[in-house]
Design a protein around this motif. Structure first.
Motif, PDB file in Angstrom:
ATOM      1  N   GLN A  86      -5.345  -6.220   1.074  1.00 43.28           N
ATOM      2  CA  GLN A  86      -4.742  -7.196   1.998  1.00 43.28           C
ATOM      3  C   GLN A  86      -3.241  -6.968   2.189  1.00 43.28           C
ATOM      4  O   GLN A  86      -2.670  -7.451   3.161  1.00 43.28           O
ATOM      5  CB  GLN A  86      -4.984  -8.621   1.491  1.00 43.28           C
ATOM      6  CG  GLN A  86      -6.464  -8.973   1.357  1.00 43.28           C
ATOM      7  CD  GLN A  86      -6.688 -10.433   1.010  1.00 43.28           C
ATOM      8  OE1 GLN A  86      -6.442 -11.309   1.822  1.00 43.28           O
ATOM      9  NE2 GLN A  86      -7.155 -10.699  -0.200  1.00 43.28           N
ATOM     10  N   ILE A  87      -2.623  -6.223   1.251  1.00 42.38           N
ATOM     11  CA  ILE A  87      -1.168  -6.031   1.319  1.00 42.38           C
ATOM     12  C   ILE A  87      -0.742  -5.367   2.632  1.00 42.38           C
ATOM     13  O   ILE A  87       0.124  -5.885   3.345  1.00 42.38           O
ATOM     14  CB  ILE A  87      -0.659  -5.239   0.093  1.00 42.38           C
ATOM     15  CG1 ILE A  87      -0.947  -6.008  -1.210  1.00 42.38           C
ATOM     16  CG2 ILE A  87       0.825  -4.940   0.235  1.00 42.38           C
ATOM     17  CD1 ILE A  87      -0.263  -7.350  -1.323  1.00 42.38           C
TER      18      ILE A  87
ATOM     19  N   ILE B 140       2.908 -13.883   0.117  1.00 47.51           N
ATOM     20  CA  ILE B 140       1.584 -13.298  -0.117  1.00 47.51           C
ATOM     21  C   ILE B 140       0.917 -13.917  -1.342  1.00 47.51           C
ATOM     22  O   ILE B 140      -0.243 -14.347  -1.287  1.00 47.51           O
ATOM     23  CB  ILE B 140       1.683 -11.765  -0.309  1.00 47.51           C
ATOM     24  CG1 ILE B 140       2.112 -11.091   0.991  1.00 47.51           C
ATOM     25  CG2 ILE B 140       0.349 -11.189  -0.790  1.00 47.51           C
ATOM     26  CD1 ILE B 140       2.473  -9.625   0.823  1.00 47.51           C
TER      27      ILE B 140
ATOM     28  N   TYR C 277      -2.393 -16.100  -1.634  1.00 44.10           N
ATOM     29  CA  TYR C 277      -3.549 -15.600  -2.400  1.00 44.10           C
ATOM     30  C   TYR C 277      -4.024 -16.617  -3.427  1.00 44.10           C
ATOM     31  O   TYR C 277      -5.214 -16.887  -3.556  1.00 44.10           O
ATOM     32  CB  TYR C 277      -3.169 -14.294  -3.101  1.00 44.10           C
ATOM     33  CG  TYR C 277      -4.279 -13.732  -3.979  1.00 44.10           C
ATOM     34  CD1 TYR C 277      -5.378 -13.098  -3.410  1.00 44.10           C
ATOM     35  CD2 TYR C 277      -4.229 -13.863  -5.361  1.00 44.10           C
ATOM     36  CE1 TYR C 277      -6.395 -12.587  -4.201  1.00 44.10           C
ATOM     37  CE2 TYR C 277      -5.241 -13.360  -6.158  1.00 44.10           C
ATOM     38  CZ  TYR C 277      -6.322 -12.721  -5.572  1.00 44.10           C
ATOM     39  OH  TYR C 277      -7.332 -12.232  -6.357  1.00 44.10           O
TER      40      TYR C 277
ATOM     41  N   MET D 154      -2.612  -5.559 -10.044  1.00 41.41           N
ATOM     42  CA  MET D 154      -2.874  -6.396  -8.880  1.00 41.41           C
ATOM     43  C   MET D 154      -4.375  -6.664  -8.764  1.00 41.41           C
ATOM     44  O   MET D 154      -5.186  -5.755  -8.946  1.00 41.41           O
ATOM     45  CB  MET D 154      -2.386  -5.689  -7.606  1.00 41.41           C
ATOM     46  CG  MET D 154      -2.530  -6.536  -6.346  1.00 41.41           C
ATOM     47  SD  MET D 154      -1.960  -5.661  -4.863  1.00 41.41           S
ATOM     48  CE  MET D 154      -0.221  -5.509  -5.201  1.00 41.41           C
TER      49      MET D 154
ATOM     50  N   SER E  24       6.688 -11.027  -0.645  1.00 42.30           N
ATOM     51  CA  SER E  24       5.777 -11.085  -1.799  1.00 42.30           C
ATOM     52  C   SER E  24       5.482 -12.522  -2.198  1.00 42.30           C
ATOM     53  O   SER E  24       4.351 -12.863  -2.555  1.00 42.30           O
ATOM     54  CB  SER E  24       6.394 -10.346  -2.992  1.00 42.30           C
ATOM     55  OG  SER E  24       6.502  -8.984  -2.697  1.00 42.30           O
TER      56      SER E  24
ATOM     57  N   PHE F 163       9.679  -6.843   2.087  1.00 41.58           N
ATOM     58  CA  PHE F 163       8.594  -6.528   1.158  1.00 41.58           C
ATOM     59  C   PHE F 163       9.053  -5.512   0.102  1.00 41.58           C
ATOM     60  O   PHE F 163      10.032  -4.787   0.308  1.00 41.58           O
ATOM     61  CB  PHE F 163       7.405  -5.920   1.907  1.00 41.58           C
ATOM     62  CG  PHE F 163       6.711  -6.865   2.833  1.00 41.58           C
ATOM     63  CD1 PHE F 163       5.726  -7.728   2.369  1.00 41.58           C
ATOM     64  CD2 PHE F 163       7.021  -6.893   4.186  1.00 41.58           C
ATOM     65  CE1 PHE F 163       5.066  -8.593   3.221  1.00 41.58           C
ATOM     66  CE2 PHE F 163       6.376  -7.759   5.053  1.00 41.58           C
ATOM     67  CZ  PHE F 163       5.396  -8.616   4.566  1.00 41.58           C
TER      68      PHE F 163
ATOM     69  N   GLU G   8      11.194  -2.711   4.313  1.00 41.37           N
ATOM     70  CA  GLU G   8      11.007  -2.339   2.908  1.00 41.37           C
ATOM     71  C   GLU G   8      11.724  -1.014   2.685  1.00 41.37           C
ATOM     72  O   GLU G   8      12.093  -0.333   3.646  1.00 41.37           O
ATOM     73  CB  GLU G   8       9.518  -2.232   2.569  1.00 41.37           C
ATOM     74  CG  GLU G   8       8.751  -1.286   3.455  1.00 41.37           C
ATOM     75  CD  GLU G   8       7.228  -1.419   3.312  1.00 41.37           C
ATOM     76  OE1 GLU G   8       6.778  -2.205   2.495  1.00 41.37           O
ATOM     77  OE2 GLU G   8       6.513  -0.727   4.047  1.00 41.37           O
TER      78      GLU G   8
ATOM     79  N   LEU H 130      -6.946  -8.355  -3.689  1.00 37.51           N
ATOM     80  CA  LEU H 130      -5.659  -8.518  -2.997  1.00 37.51           C
ATOM     81  C   LEU H 130      -5.142  -7.183  -2.479  1.00 37.51           C
ATOM     82  O   LEU H 130      -4.496  -7.120  -1.432  1.00 37.51           O
ATOM     83  CB  LEU H 130      -4.641  -9.155  -3.946  1.00 37.51           C
ATOM     84  CG  LEU H 130      -3.224  -9.368  -3.385  1.00 37.51           C
ATOM     85  CD1 LEU H 130      -3.251 -10.238  -2.128  1.00 37.51           C
ATOM     86  CD2 LEU H 130      -2.310  -9.999  -4.440  1.00 37.51           C
ATOM     87  N   ARG H 131      -5.456  -6.108  -3.211  1.00 32.94           N
ATOM     88  CA  ARG H 131      -4.893  -4.795  -2.878  1.00 32.94           C
ATOM     89  C   ARG H 131      -5.083  -4.418  -1.394  1.00 32.94           C
ATOM     90  O   ARG H 131      -4.114  -4.051  -0.719  1.00 32.94           O
ATOM     91  CB  ARG H 131      -5.524  -3.733  -3.795  1.00 32.94           C
ATOM     92  CG  ARG H 131      -4.774  -2.412  -3.819  1.00 32.94           C
ATOM     93  CD  ARG H 131      -5.416  -1.450  -4.823  1.00 32.94           C
ATOM     94  NE  ARG H 131      -5.394  -1.976  -6.174  1.00 32.94           N
ATOM     95  CZ  ARG H 131      -4.337  -1.931  -6.974  1.00 32.94           C
ATOM     96  NH1 ARG H 131      -3.217  -1.386  -6.545  1.00 32.94           N
ATOM     97  NH2 ARG H 131      -4.389  -2.425  -8.196  1.00 32.94           N
TER      98      ARG H 131
ATOM     99  N   THR I  42      -0.789  -7.696   5.599  1.00 32.97           N
ATOM    100  CA  THR I  42       0.293  -8.679   5.749  1.00 32.97           C
ATOM    101  C   THR I  42       1.490  -8.051   6.464  1.00 32.97           C
ATOM    102  O   THR I  42       2.202  -8.735   7.202  1.00 32.97           O
ATOM    103  CB  THR I  42       0.738  -9.238   4.383  1.00 32.97           C
ATOM    104  OG1 THR I  42       1.167  -8.165   3.534  1.00 32.97           O
ATOM    105  CG2 THR I  42      -0.393  -9.999   3.707  1.00 32.97           C
ATOM    106  N   ARG I  43       1.722  -6.754   6.269  1.00 28.02           N
ATOM    107  CA  ARG I  43       2.768  -6.052   7.028  1.00 28.02           C
ATOM    108  C   ARG I  43       2.411  -6.076   8.516  1.00 28.02           C
ATOM    109  O   ARG I  43       3.242  -6.374   9.372  1.00 28.02           O
ATOM    110  CB  ARG I  43       2.857  -4.581   6.603  1.00 28.02           C
ATOM    111  CG  ARG I  43       3.722  -4.158   5.467  1.00 28.02           C
ATOM    112  CD  ARG I  43       3.740  -4.931   4.249  1.00 28.02           C
ATOM    113  NE  ARG I  43       4.367  -4.191   3.150  1.00 28.02           N
ATOM    114  CZ  ARG I  43       4.199  -4.488   1.887  1.00 28.02           C
ATOM    115  NH1 ARG I  43       3.436  -5.522   1.562  1.00 28.02           N
ATOM    116  NH2 ARG I  43       4.791  -3.805   0.940  1.00 28.02           N
TER     117      ARG I  43
END
Length: 934
Positions: A99-100, A21, A25, A92, A18, A70, A116, A96-97, A103-104
């Protein structure tokens, strides 16, 4: 017995996903995938960080095992314990939502374990793995700066703040919390956490919590013995909120037994697999990063189809790698002519100069770089010195293979002055002044620094190296190894040609690539008008002002220096009298001992060195009630005036012109205000008589007069318009004394009974409110008790409620959009507006002030840009801009003509873009020196 391979000698890295990220961002401007507009800015930054991490982990300290951890979701066992846990967190950001999950995927694409757990926070997984690693005899480094993880540090577990490259061990935790890791949860339980909505004990902060825990040993012992605490308020708080504090401890305590469906062995470091990584990067359309990693892995770069579905104006980012081996040295007229021919074919060229100094007025031209297309840059060395083996021996002979300076300039002059050829630079004002010294008037221009500033003010700096890293994914060749540092540093003309060519040519290529990205982005960022009408046209105006300079009288400065010395000596005698003994007034350490040990004043705080803090903020607080800090502040001001101005200004007088030539930074302040350097002429204090006298040394040339034109209370006028304050608007329309009017409104004092002191207080409040001043700050300014100052501010808002509405609306807009705007469309980004704690107050005050100060800055920019045409036929030149004031030099007899022309430009500078409800007015003065003219 376990057959695990993880044990002694193993080193586990746990990356706080996090943190990566959100860092990515907030650090980068919005970026969308060209083909479909999907937001990918955070993914791009995240991938760059992972790549740098993988590349940088070599040597004896490299990890043997690694995982990125995460958060799975927002609901965890802590919410079941306390339903308000993290309930105050902002939603959030919408962009960005999506994009989460990417990133995984990015983590997995880099072949790094990605973990996670539903119902648990990432911190719990990190705690469990760190404890397991420690128990197995291995080491663990947690890559995060999250204070909640500091309870884990010690016995083979440490933290690394990757952004600051700072390791955090047990001592680092003590520095942060005042206790060692095993007591961190106790301190956090007392202090609470506004970010996570952990309640804690009301009114108890980290420092007090640490004191209590150190005194009583641990939290439970403290709560059991709370009756013994001497301070009644603190005692009652602990007794009344004991259960809330115990709950808080359970909330901050990490679960070291989180049930995991994998083992440490599953986290073994693995090399990236090209077949896995390359397709993901290509899918994201990260051209530069894909190329860089393909080169690093020695594989072919995949095809990237980024044909826009609905964004025909997306920038073309050249798919050409940087290659310093391909840079060409131009050493004769035939090679230069072929470059010039290509420039005429394309109609543009990126240009950069290399010189012997950052001071354009004293710099000699060493060489010129040109670039018309990526992968094709050149350097034209002109005055590099010849080397004699390893030593120069001070040779003035020129290195062989260079064109003659006059020949090269005569060939380039028609190109650089041709109105059909666009000249692109990074901080073009510097290069334009260098060429101007050689008799070349460079135009038209584009400036990548100013493009970045128009789009990204408030987000980051706009220097070339930072922009290259951020937007091109490229680290430029550093200058320091070429020039050295300190006394052994050399100038660029001493750099060997084989080293100078790649460094200089690369600068021009970077500039061209940035231009290719930025030019089409201006339109999408909705700042084309700002760049085209207020940034770019200001360059030649400022360049001309800087080259003209202003005459400074050395004798006047010397006399002032002596007078200041005498006055400082008088103050020192007074200081010794109040202190009761002699001491070194310039020593903060000795001053601290007198104030806080010998005089026992309240508010003494010791820093890491053990000395008391005695900065201006500390002294200003004390000066509201004590004489000694007042005298020290006065002494320090004189000392600064002497060292910064009356002494240092003498060194800035140019030996050739006899004038001082300041340099203005267009992109220095996020609000649009200009900054002045070498020397800084914008910070000459004018609130004191001594400060005002500095201006006496700035004089008109023979047969000339200095004329100063100054906007009258421009920021208050803009506030009256933006916040729609009828009483202020009417007062300005009637030509009233605005500070007296405010005083009359606030303090119920009739105008004809107004005293200078009451008016002064109203003036401080008027200007203070614009800057979001607190009762604390106003108390310092007026040297009055804080409660009285806060009462003034409260009354001000009661009388002018529109100002409070404006402030609240502006903060809300900034939080929602991440920026605020001036009336002319300048955007000032506010990346810290959602911060918690003290920084939040600063960010909010800056957001409130930016539209007002920024609009005033825009107005004066517009006036400056129009000024050369308005005074073209007058024997006058514009010399300086200092905030709301313009200073001119004019031949005697033409002063009134100049004032009429310049005032008309300044008072109507907002037209036709903005129609202000309040008329702008300009005060004018004239005289033989600046003090008289102002």
């Amino acid at each position: 017995m376990s057959d695990s391979s993880f044990g002694k000698g193993c080193h586990l890295h746990l990356i706080d996903g996090s943190a990566f990220i959100f860092r990515a961002y907030h650090a980068l401007p919005p970026l969308t995938r060209k083909s479909d507009g999907l937001p990918i800015g955070a993914v791009s930054g995240f991938c760059n960080m992972l790549h740098r991490y993988v590349e940088g982990n070599t040597g004896p300290d490299a990890p043997t095992h690694v995982a990125v951890i995460f958060d799975k979701g927002s609901h965890t066992f802590r919410n079941d314990m306390y339903d308000q846990y993290k309930a105050n967190r902002d939603a959030m950001p919408e962009d960005l939502r999506p994009q989460i999950p990417l990133t995984r995927r990015a983590t997995e694409a880099f072949n790094i374990a990605c973990k996670e757990k539903e119902g648990y926070e990432a911190d719990d997984i990190i705690a469990t793995l760190a404890v397991q690693a420690r128990a197995a005899g291995g080491r663990c480094t947690i890559i995060s700066s999250d204070k909640d993880l500091m309870q884990l540090v010690g016995d083979g577990v440490e933290m690394l703040d990757a952004m600051k490259n700072k390791r955090i061990d047990r001592e680092g935790v003590f520095e942060k919390f005042g206790v060692y890791p095993d007591r961190v949860v106790d301190v956090q339980a007392l202090a609470g956490d506004s970010v996570d909505n952990v309640p804690g004990a009301p009114g108890i902060g980290i420092k007090t919590a640490a004191l209590l825990i150190n005194e009583y040993g641990d939290l439970e012992a403290l709560l059991e013995r709370a009756e013994e605490i001497k301070q009644p308020k603190r005692r009652q708080t602990l007794i009344d909120h004991a259960e809330q504090i115990r709950l808080s401890r359970r909330l901050v305590l990490l679960d070291e037994n989180t049930p995991l469906d994998f083992t440490l062995d599953d986290l073994e470091v693995r090399d990236p697999l090209p077949d896995q990584l390359m397709p993901f990067l290509a899918e994201m359309e990260f051209r530069t990063l894909t190329k860089r990693i393909a080169d690093h892995l020695d594989v072919e770069m995949p095809e990237i189809d980024d044909t826009p579905a609905s964004a025909p104006d997306a920038p073309e980012i050249e798919d050409v790698p940087f290659d310093k081996e391909g840079y060409e040295m131009v050493g004769d007229s035939a090679a230069l002519q072929s470059r010039i021919d290509r420039i005429y074919e394309l109609g543009y060229v990126a240009v950069d100069t290399e010189t012997t100094s950052l001071d354009e007025m004293r710099a000699d031209l060493v060489g010129i770089s040109l670039c018309v297309e990526p992968g094709s840059a050149c350097y034209i060395p002109l005055t590099h010195k010849a080397h004699r083996g390893d030593d120069l021996f001070g040779s003035d002979d020129l290195a062989e293979g260079q064109m003659a300076l006059e020949e090269a300039l005569s060939m380039l002059k028609p190109v650089l002055e041709d109105p059909s050829i666009l000249k692109i630079g990074q901080n073009m004002k510097y290069d334009a002044k260098i060429f101007a010294q050689a008799g070349i008037d460079v135009a038209p221009i584009d400036d990548t620094m100013l493009m970045s500033y128009a789009m990204h003010a408030g987000l980051h700096g706009h220097g070339m190296d930072a922009l290259a890293e951020r937007y091109l994914g490229h680290t430029p060749i550093p200058i320091k190894p070429l020039l050295g540092s300190g006394k052994s540093a050399i100038t660029f003309d001493k750099v060997p040609l084989e080293d100078a060519v790649p460094y200089a040519a690369e600068d021009a290529e970077i500039t061209l690539r940035l231009w290719q990205q930025f030019k089409p982005s201006l339109h999408r960022a909705q700042v084309t008008r700002v760049y085209e009408t207020m940034e770019r046209p200001l360059v030649p105006v400022l360049a001309a002002m800087e080259r003209t300079g202003i005459e400074v009288d050395r004798d006047t400065l010397s006399r002032m220096s002596n007078a200041f010395s005498q006055k400082m000596a008088g103050l020192e005698d007074e200081i010794y009298g109040v202190a009761g003994r002699k001491f070194n007034v310039g020593s903060p350490k000795q001053l601290g001992e007198i104030l806080f040990d010998e005089m026992a004043l309240e508010g003494g705080k010791k820093g890491k060195t053990g000395a008391y803090a005695t900065g201006a903020d500390v002294l200003e607080d004390l000066a509201t009630e004590h004489e000694l800090p007042r005298l020290i502040l006065d002494w320090r001001q004189l000392s600064k005036l002497k060292s910064t101005y009356t002494d240092a200004l003498q060194d800035h007088i140019n030996p050739d012109t006899g004038r001082v030539h300041t340099s203005y930074s267009i992109a220095g302040a996020s609000t649009g205000r200009l900054a002045s350097t070498d020397p800084n002429l914008q910070n000459i204090p004018i609130r004191t008589e001594e400060g005002r006298r500095i201006r006496e040394a700035f004089v008109a040339g023979e047969g000339k007069t200095l004329v100063a034109l100054d906007y009258s209370q421009i920021e208050l006028r803009i506030l009256a318009h933006i916040a729609d304050i009828p009483a202020l608007k009417q007062a300005f329309a009637d030509g009233q004394d605005i500070h007296a009017m405010t005083a009359s409104e606030m303090f119920d004092v009739p105008m004809d009974e107004m005293t200078p002191d009451v008016r002064r207080r109203a003036k401080a409040i008027n200007f203070g409110v614009i800057y979001g001043i607190s009762g604390f700050g106003l108390a310092r300014n007026l040297r009055i008790p804080r409660s009285e100052a806060q009462g003034f501010i409260d009354r001000y808002f009661e009388r002018f409620p529109g100002i409070r509405t404006y402030m609240d609306d502006t903060k809300a807009f900034a939080k929602e959009n991440g920026y605020v705007e001036t009336l002319f469309g300048r955007r000032i980004h506010t990346p810290n507006i959602t911060d918690k704690g003290p920084r939040a107050g600063f960010a909010q005050r800056a957001a409130i002030n930016a539209p007002i100060q920024g609009t005033a800055a825009d107005v004066i920019r517009r006036a400056m840009i129009r000024m050369p045409a308005a005074i073209r036929d007058l024997p006058a030149k514009m010399l300086l801009q200092v905030h709301d004031e313009l200073l001119f030099e004019v031949e005697q007899g033409a002063e009134d003509d100049l004032i009429t022309a310049a005032r008309d430009v300044m008072e109507n500078a907002a037209d036709p873009v903005v129609k202000l409800d309040v008329k702008l007015t300009v005060d004018a003065g004239q005289g033989a020196n600046w003090a008289v003219a102002h």
